[in-house]
Design a protein around this motif. Structure first.
Motif, PDB file in Angstrom:
ATOM      1  N   ALA A  42     -83.839  22.415  32.328  1.00 15.05           N
ATOM      2  CA  ALA A  42     -83.721  23.143  31.053  1.00 15.05           C
ATOM      3  C   ALA A  42     -83.827  24.655  31.216  1.00 15.05           C
ATOM      4  N   ASN A  43     -83.756  25.170  32.454  1.00 15.52           N
ATOM      5  CA  ASN A  43     -83.955  26.601  32.678  1.00 15.52           C
ATOM      6  C   ASN A  43     -82.694  27.402  32.384  1.00 15.52           C
ATOM      7  N   GLY A  44     -82.863  28.524  31.674  1.00 15.86           N
ATOM      8  CA  GLY A  44     -81.775  29.466  31.474  1.00 15.86           C
ATOM      9  C   GLY A  44     -81.605  30.362  32.683  1.00 15.86           C
ATOM     10  N   PHE A  45     -80.620  31.271  32.631  1.00 15.26           N
ATOM     11  CA  PHE A  45     -80.279  32.039  33.823  1.00 15.26           C
ATOM     12  C   PHE A  45     -81.393  32.992  34.248  1.00 15.26           C
ATOM     13  N   ILE A 271     -80.403  23.704  40.598  1.00 14.63           N
ATOM     14  CA  ILE A 271     -79.974  22.555  39.801  1.00 14.63           C
ATOM     15  C   ILE A 271     -80.915  22.294  38.626  1.00 14.63           C
ATOM     16  N   ALA A 272     -81.996  23.096  38.521  1.00  9.56           N
ATOM     17  CA  ALA A 272     -82.857  23.016  37.342  1.00  9.56           C
ATOM     18  C   ALA A 272     -82.272  23.794  36.162  1.00  9.56           C
ATOM     19  N   GLY A 273     -81.125  24.463  36.369  1.00 10.95           N
ATOM     20  CA  GLY A 273     -80.463  25.184  35.293  1.00 10.95           C
ATOM     21  C   GLY A 273     -79.905  24.237  34.244  1.00 10.95           C
ATOM     22  N   LYS A 274     -79.820  24.713  33.012  1.00 11.79           N
ATOM     23  CA  LYS A 274     -79.380  23.854  31.909  1.00 11.79           C
ATOM     24  C   LYS A 274     -77.876  23.600  31.912  1.00 11.79           C
ATOM     25  N   LYS A 281     -74.933  32.279  36.610  1.00 10.36           N
ATOM     26  CA  LYS A 281     -75.483  33.557  36.144  1.00 10.36           C
ATOM     27  C   LYS A 281     -76.823  33.846  36.827  1.00 10.36           C
ATOM     28  N   GLY A 282     -77.634  32.815  36.990  1.00  9.99           N
ATOM     29  CA  GLY A 282     -78.927  32.989  37.646  1.00  9.99           C
ATOM     30  C   GLY A 282     -78.782  33.463  39.072  1.00  9.99           C
ATOM     31  N   VAL A 283     -77.822  32.901  39.803  1.00 16.80           N
ATOM     32  CA  VAL A 283     -77.575  33.337  41.181  1.00 16.80           C
ATOM     33  C   VAL A 283     -77.093  34.788  41.202  1.00 16.80           C
ATOM     34  N   ALA A 284     -76.225  35.167  40.251  1.00 15.71           N
ATOM     35  CA  ALA A 284     -75.747  36.555  40.181  1.00 15.71           C
ATOM     36  C   ALA A 284     -76.910  37.515  39.911  1.00 15.71           C
ATOM     37  N   LEU A 285     -77.844  37.115  39.051  1.00 16.45           N
ATOM     38  CA  LEU A 285     -79.028  37.938  38.790  1.00 16.45           C
ATOM     39  C   LEU A 285     -79.858  38.099  40.056  1.00 16.45           C
ATOM     40  N   VAL A 501     -75.857  17.713  33.445  1.00 20.25           N
ATOM     41  CA  VAL A 501     -75.770  18.912  32.606  1.00 20.25           C
ATOM     42  C   VAL A 501     -74.303  19.301  32.475  1.00 20.25           C
ATOM     43  N   GLU A 502     -74.014  20.219  31.568  1.00 18.59           N
ATOM     44  CA  GLU A 502     -72.638  20.675  31.372  1.00 18.59           C
ATOM     45  C   GLU A 502     -72.142  21.413  32.613  1.00 18.59           C
ATOM     46  N   ILE A 503     -70.921  21.153  33.046  1.00 19.81           N
ATOM     47  CA  ILE A 503     -70.403  21.743  34.287  1.00 19.81           C
ATOM     48  C   ILE A 503     -69.196  22.655  34.039  1.00 19.81           C
ATOM     49  N   VAL A 504     -69.179  23.341  32.908  1.00 14.76           N
ATOM     50  CA  VAL A 504     -68.158  24.354  32.649  1.00 14.76           C
ATOM     51  C   VAL A 504     -68.593  25.645  33.333  1.00 14.76           C
ATOM     52  N   PRO A 505     -67.757  26.234  34.219  1.00 10.47           N
ATOM     53  CA  PRO A 505     -68.177  27.432  34.957  1.00 10.47           C
ATOM     54  C   PRO A 505     -68.299  28.672  34.072  1.00 10.47           C
ATOM     55  N   TRP A 506     -69.018  29.669  34.590  1.00 10.72           N
ATOM     56  CA  TRP A 506     -69.207  30.949  33.925  1.00 10.72           C
ATOM     57  C   TRP A 506     -67.870  31.673  33.830  1.00 10.72           C
ATOM     58  N   ARG A 507     -67.463  32.024  32.623  1.00 13.79           N
ATOM     59  CA  ARG A 507     -66.099  32.494  32.389  1.00 13.79           C
ATOM     60  C   ARG A 507     -65.779  33.828  33.077  1.00 13.79           C
ATOM     61  N   ASN A 508     -66.659  34.806  32.968  1.00 19.17           N
ATOM     62  CA  ASN A 508     -66.364  36.163  33.468  1.00 19.17           C
ATOM     63  C   ASN A 508     -66.996  36.455  34.822  1.00 19.17           C
ATOM     64  N   ARG A 509     -67.260  35.423  35.595  1.00 25.03           N
ATOM     65  CA  ARG A 509     -68.006  35.618  36.831  1.00 25.03           C
ATOM     66  C   ARG A 509     -67.278  36.490  37.853  1.00 25.03           C
ATOM     67  N   GLY A 510     -65.952  36.469  37.876  1.00 25.04           N
ATOM     68  CA  GLY A 510     -65.190  37.211  38.879  1.00 25.04           C
ATOM     69  C   GLY A 510     -65.455  38.705  38.834  1.00 25.04           C
ATOM     70  N   TYR A 511     -65.571  39.284  37.642  1.00 23.06           N
ATOM     71  CA  TYR A 511     -65.834  40.721  37.521  1.00 23.06           C
ATOM     72  C   TYR A 511     -67.209  41.079  38.082  1.00 23.06           C
ATOM     73  N   TYR A 512     -68.195  40.256  37.768  1.00 22.64           N
ATOM     74  CA  TYR A 512     -69.552  40.518  38.252  1.00 22.64           C
ATOM     75  C   TYR A 512     -69.649  40.312  39.761  1.00 22.64           C
TER      76      TYR A 512
END
Length: 533
Positions: A42-45, A271-274, A281-285, A501-512
């Motif tokens: 249930a963890n957020g980024f 894998i504890a991410g929601k 996003k968490g890895v990018a942070l 959990v939902e497996i839709v990727p982060w939409r704008n990850r390429g720019y970051y």
């Protein structure tokens, strides 16, 4: 001065631990198996990123990397800064595989990919790595930091060896009580709290250090660092440096890709991410925080080069600088962060080891023996008892690290090579080569471990151990390819989707990702002959 530092230290550490346990229990993070081991997914980024960062940034790094800069140069940033590229690969390619498969541990994926024998063998290798490397070195690093900050051995009039023993057991006991009470949820919450303190120290220690060096002038201190002993400023390492620059493309890259994408206690927090997007996003942070890390784990070493000559214990360079240059209250915060980082890394190691034991060894054996599913209550009790047992073992051997030569951090990285690369090899090939059979994975593990131990601890080779890691990776991969050619799997491996959990990727990850890679190159340019070196 010492009393104020001690009071602030006690205040900060008790506040962080108490708040973490309270919030974890409020979230029911330690009352179920999913909560205790995976924070209920249930963890957020922010929780994912902060926990990853703090789990990696232990007292070992704060002490070890500053020591390496003090005795060598900035080439040691190769472990942390260059890991950004590996982390982005993990976010893009590894995390989706793990989340789609719905695993609790890395060896569970290996069971799906190869067989249960491979899962059991890798679980054993993981556990040996935790028992002989991660847990003892984390305790030793934390003990060393506390003694250097507060001069405990001098204050209570006992020798250095005895002090290390006392502090190792103090940290270990506090850590195991904390993780048994709170589980992974409490660990991730405390990581987030401590990350705020780390960001404060990233500014405070360079500022006060340069001011101290420059006789109350930050400008003069910076001028001294940039003009004196410039060889320490260079991050482009040569063959004899802590990390040769060429090793960034061999052993360092493999070690980083393994650590961030396959190390159990790291993957467990990812894998504890929601959702997949929150995990990415968490890895990018975490990547962004790693790019800021030299302010805390390397720059103090550069300042210390110009302050201290012939330290009897070079590993004490960071806590000694913090004690000398920081205001008393800030010195207490530093000690709290060091202890908190040591405890949290120790705790995620305990949690990861316990997860491996429970999910991959205890549950299958219990179910087979009793022909029934083990209850959640029994799993939690057994997992906590296992954590207590391995923590006692780690506390018993940690003080003996004092006898390692070539520096504390060198010991950590060299020993970790025994366990990391063989797991990396069979996982990496398992992702992309779908016909390699289980026997190839088992043969690869034994082949690499025997060859690495021979080249590093028996054969007197002048080649850097990081290059040996790269060479043996290639040799092990070739061995597995040959076995795969001779005895391929009758049916290619296919990943069955069992996501939780939902497996839709982060939409704008390429720019970051592009921005982070640009910052990575910039850091290396600054600390090179083209920049300030």
């Amino acid at each position: 001065m010492l009393a104020l530092s001690a009071i602030s230290f006690i205040f900060f550490i008790l506040a962080a631990l108490t708040l973490s346990i309270y919030l974890s229990r409020k979230r029911k993070g330690s009352q179920t198996v999913a909560g205790f081991f995976l924070a209920n997914r249930a963890n957020g980024f922010i929780l994912v990123g902060a926990s990853l960062y703090l789990s990696n940034l232990s007292a070992n790094q704060l002490i070890g990397e500053n020591e390496s800069v003090y005795i060598n140069n900035m080439s040691v940033i190769g472990w942390g800064v260059s890991s950004v590229f590996a982390m982005l690969l993990v976010a893009e390619y590894f995390i989706p595989i793990y989340l789609k498969s719905g695993i609790n541990t890395v060896p569970e994926f290996l069971e799906k990919r190869y067989d249960s024998g491979t899962k059991n063998l890798v679980s054993l290798v993981f556990l040996l790595g935790y028992l002989l490397n991660l847990l003892p070195t984390t305790l030793y690093g934390g003990a060393l930091a506390l003694d250097s900050l507060f001069d405990i051995s001098g204050y209570i009039q006992i020798d250095y060896w005895q002090t290390i023993w006392i502090l190792v057991w103090f940290i270990g006991l506090v850590g195991v009580i904390f993780t048994v009470l709170g589980g992974l949820s409490a660990i991730t919450i405390s990581d987030t709290i401590l990350s705020v303190g780390l960001l404060i120290l990233m500014v405070a220690i360079p500022y006060f250090g340069l001011k101290y060096l420059g006789d109350d002038s930050v400008y003069q201190g910076l001028k001294t660092v940039l003009s004196n002993k410039k060889e320490h400023l260079n991050a482009i390492g040569g063959p004899q440096d802590a990390i040769p620059f060429s090793a960034l493309f061999t052993g360092v890259f493999i070690a980083n890709l393994y650590y961030w994408g396959m190390e159990q206690y790291i993957v467990q927090q990812i894998i504890a991410g929601k959702s997949l997007a929150e995990s990415q996003k968490g890895v990018a942070l975490t990547c962004f925080l790693k790019l800021l890390s030299p302010l805390l784990i390397n720059i103090p070493g550069l300042i210390a080069v110009n302050l201290y000559v012939d330290l009897p214990h070079t590993a004490s360079v960071f806590p000694l600088l913090a004690r000398d240059v920081l205001p008393a209250a800030m010195s207490g915060l530093t000690a709290a962060i060091l202890l908190g980082a040591a405890i949290n890394t120790f705790n995620v190691g305990l949690n990861g080891a316990s997860s491996l034991f429970i999910f991959n060894i205890y549950k299958p054996i219990f179910a087979k023996k009793h022909k029934e599913e083990v209850s959640e209550k029994r799993i939690l009790r057994t997992g906590k008892l296992f954590q207590i047992g391995i923590s006692l073992f780690a506390m018993s051997i940690a003080p003996f690290i004092i006898y390692s030569d070539k520096g504390f951090y060198f010991y950590i990285q060299k020993v970790s090579g025994i366990f990391s690369v063989p797991i990396f090899t069979i996982l990496f090939l398992g992702f992309f080569k779908t016909k390699i059979p289980p026997i190839a994975a088992k043969a690869g593990i034994f082949f690499y471990i025997v060859c690495y131990i021979f080249t590093q601890f028996i054969l007197n080779s002048s080649l850097h151990f990081l290059h040996w890691m790269g060479i043996l990776f290639v040799a092990t991969a070739l061995l597995m390819f040959v076995i795969g050619r001779l005895y391929p799997m009758s049916q290619p491996f296919q990943l069955i989707q069992e996501n939780k959990v939902e497996i839709v990727p982060w939409r704008n990850r390429g720019y970051y990702y592009a921005l982070l890679l640009g910052l990575l190159i910039l850091v290396y340019w600054i600390f090179s002959p083209f920049g300030i070196a």
